[in-house]
Write a protein that holds these residues in place. Structure first.
Motif, short mmCIF file in Angstrom:
data_model
loop_
_atom_site.label_atom_id
_atom_site.label_comp_id
_atom_site.label_asym_id
_atom_site.label_seq_id
_atom_site.Cartn_x
_atom_site.Cartn_y
_atom_site.Cartn_z
N TRP A 109 41.51 28.05 31.96
CA TRP A 109 40.92 28.92 31.49
C TRP A 109 42.17 30.10 31.81
O TRP A 109 41.87 31.51 30.56
CB TRP A 109 40.00 29.14 33.53
N CYS A 110 42.82 30.23 32.62
CA CYS A 110 44.56 31.58 31.42
C CYS A 110 43.87 31.65 30.61
O CYS A 110 44.04 33.31 30.06
CB CYS A 110 45.58 31.42 32.47
N ILE B 290 50.45 35.03 35.29
CA ILE B 290 49.07 34.86 36.52
C ILE B 290 48.74 33.51 36.84
O ILE B 290 48.11 33.27 37.62
CB ILE B 290 47.70 35.47 35.51
N SER B 291 48.89 32.41 35.57
CA SER B 291 48.46 30.86 36.22
C SER B 291 49.25 30.88 37.24
O SER B 291 49.15 29.99 37.58
CB SER B 291 49.03 30.25 34.47
N ASP B 292 50.66 30.68 37.14
CA ASP B 292 51.37 30.63 38.49
C ASP B 292 51.51 30.89 39.09
O ASP B 292 51.08 30.57 40.91
CB ASP B 292 52.89 30.51 37.60
N ILE B 293 50.93 32.24 39.81
CA ILE B 293 50.52 32.69 40.91
C ILE B 293 49.51 32.13 41.27
O ILE B 293 49.30 31.54 42.59
CB ILE B 293 50.92 34.30 40.78
N ALA B 294 48.53 32.44 40.30
CA ALA B 294 46.59 31.27 40.74
C ALA B 294 47.46 30.01 41.57
O ALA B 294 46.64 29.65 41.92
CB ALA B 294 45.98 31.40 39.46
N LYS B 295 47.77 29.68 40.65
CA LYS B 295 48.56 27.92 40.70
C LYS B 295 48.77 27.70 42.37
O LYS B 295 49.14 27.06 43.27
CB LYS B 295 49.52 27.43 40.05
N ILE C 270 42.53 36.73 42.28
CA ILE C 270 43.75 37.49 43.02
C ILE C 270 44.87 37.60 42.14
O ILE C 270 45.73 38.94 42.44
CB ILE C 270 43.71 36.33 44.87
N ALA C 271 45.58 36.58 41.61
CA ALA C 271 46.35 36.70 41.18
C ALA C 271 46.68 38.08 39.95
O ALA C 271 47.34 38.16 39.63
CB ALA C 271 46.43 34.93 39.89
N CYS C 272 45.44 38.21 39.27
CA CYS C 272 45.13 39.10 38.68
C CYS C 272 45.34 40.85 39.19
O CYS C 272 46.19 41.79 38.18
CB CYS C 272 43.77 39.01 37.51
N ARG C 273 45.55 40.59 39.98
CA ARG C 273 45.33 42.06 40.76
C ARG C 273 46.78 41.94 41.50
O ARG C 273 47.30 43.04 41.27
CB ARG C 273 44.56 41.92 42.34
#
Length: 354
Positions: free
Chosen positions: A142-143, A152-157, A184-187
């Protein structure tokens, strides 16, 4: 005169020897043009990819390909064999088997493949580990579809793994949890995306996404309505100014429009105009207000499609700005001739409640 004498088949005239052919000298040696040493000391610096003269330090070539082995194996000294199989090791998946075994269906009708699949299924990892692998795969996919950076992908994981370990969102759909983690990762990475954009990407309803986001926001001690860090400190607010860059680019507006819109939004915030409105509606209303102020033709429908809000919402913010236009428009803009109050349409602002 007799004509019965046969002609000679071989000419008696001596022929010239064939010409000598010259080929390239395969024993080519690279000589430094500064030293001119017949026995040069040429060294390959694989760390920088340069070919350097060892005597004078002159760089003779760059981007040299390292043809050596990629690793060295000392089985007695090192614990693991550095030979690679599959993708690189993910530190977020520590303790989880990252390799999979796929059994082919083609067994000639003997039924061996079915038995092997059953055996492989029984030997697979636990269900929680399979869920983490699936979630990580969906987050990366999705990212990539949303053109989001790997950060952002790493933060979301990381957020999803923590939520899974602490059982924060037990019973919630997997897609909704992943969507909330990406939001939340995007923010946190200061790359704000709206709820509508995340919903369109992940096909998760806005209600379910809001529930998951509120639960994670409370569990991770995030500042309400803003991006936050895991230690509770308040981060930079992801206000409408953050959205102006993408919206103005999608609308093909001149570069100076974004600066004018940002000044209008800051002035409106200082005077308490349109407080309580969502950042998306404020950004759309500011763009609509600024385009009319500068004489730029841009329909409200185009702004509505880009911002993802209704035309009525944009008109409502515009009415609030129009009622206080003297506080939002700088005098310098009018003196320079760039902005004119008479360009602002009154029809959209005539419905202001008294």
């Amino acid at each position: 005169m007799a004509y019965n004498q046969p002609f000679p088949l071989v000419s008696s005239v001596p022929q010239a020897p064939p010409p000598l052919t010259f080929g390239p000298d395969l024993a080519v040696r690279l000589i430094c043009r500064e030293c001119n040493d017949p026995n040069p000391d040429i060294r390959e610096e694989f760390g920088s990819g340069d070919l350097v003269c060892g005597s004078c330090g002159l760089v003779l070539g760059d981007r040299i390909i390292d043809t050596r082995s990629e690793w060295r194996t000392f089985a007695n000294d090192e614990g693991d064999d550095p030979s690679r199989v599959g993708a690189a090791t993910d530190p977020l998946m520590e303790g989880i088997e990252q390799l999979e075994t796929v059994i082919s269906f083609r067994d000639g009708g003997s039924g061996i493949a079915r038995e092997l699949q059953r055996a492989a299924t029984r030997s697979m990892s636990a269900r929680s580990e399979r869920n983490i692998l699936t979630a990580f795969r969906d987050i990366s996919s999705w990212c990539d579809q949303f053109s989001l950076p790997k950060t952002i992908s790493d933060i979301a994981k990381q957020l999803y793994k923590r939520a899974d370990e602490e059982k924060i969102l037990r019973g919630k759909p997997l897609d909704a949890v992943i969507a909330a983690c990406i939001f939340i990762a995007c923010r946190q990475a200061h790359v704000p995306r709206t709820f509508r954009e995340i919903c369109n990407l992940t096909h998760v309803s806005k209600k379910v996404l809001g529930q998951c986001y509120k639960a994670l926001e409370k569990a991770f001690n995030l500042s309400p309505g803003a991006s936050g860090t895991q230690d509770g400190r308040r981060a930079i607010h992801s206000g409408p100014e953050k959205l102006l860059v993408r919206y103005c680019n999608h609308l093909d507006l001149p570069a100076n429009v974004q600066a004018y819109c940002s000044d209008v939004i800051v002035a409106a915030r200082e005077h308490g105009i349109a407080d309580g409105r969502s950042p998306v509606s404020i950004a759309g209303g500011a763009i609509y207000f600024t385009c009319h102020l500068l004489g730029i033709e841009k329909s409200i429908r185009d702004i509505s499609d880009v911002a993802g809000v209704s035309e009525g919402t944009i008109k409502l913010v515009y009415r609030l700005y129009y009622a206080e236009k003297e506080k939002l428009v700088k005098e310098q803009w009018i003196k320079d001739g760039k902005a004119k109050m008479e360009r602002l349409p009154f029809d959209a602002a005539s419905a202001i409640s008294k």
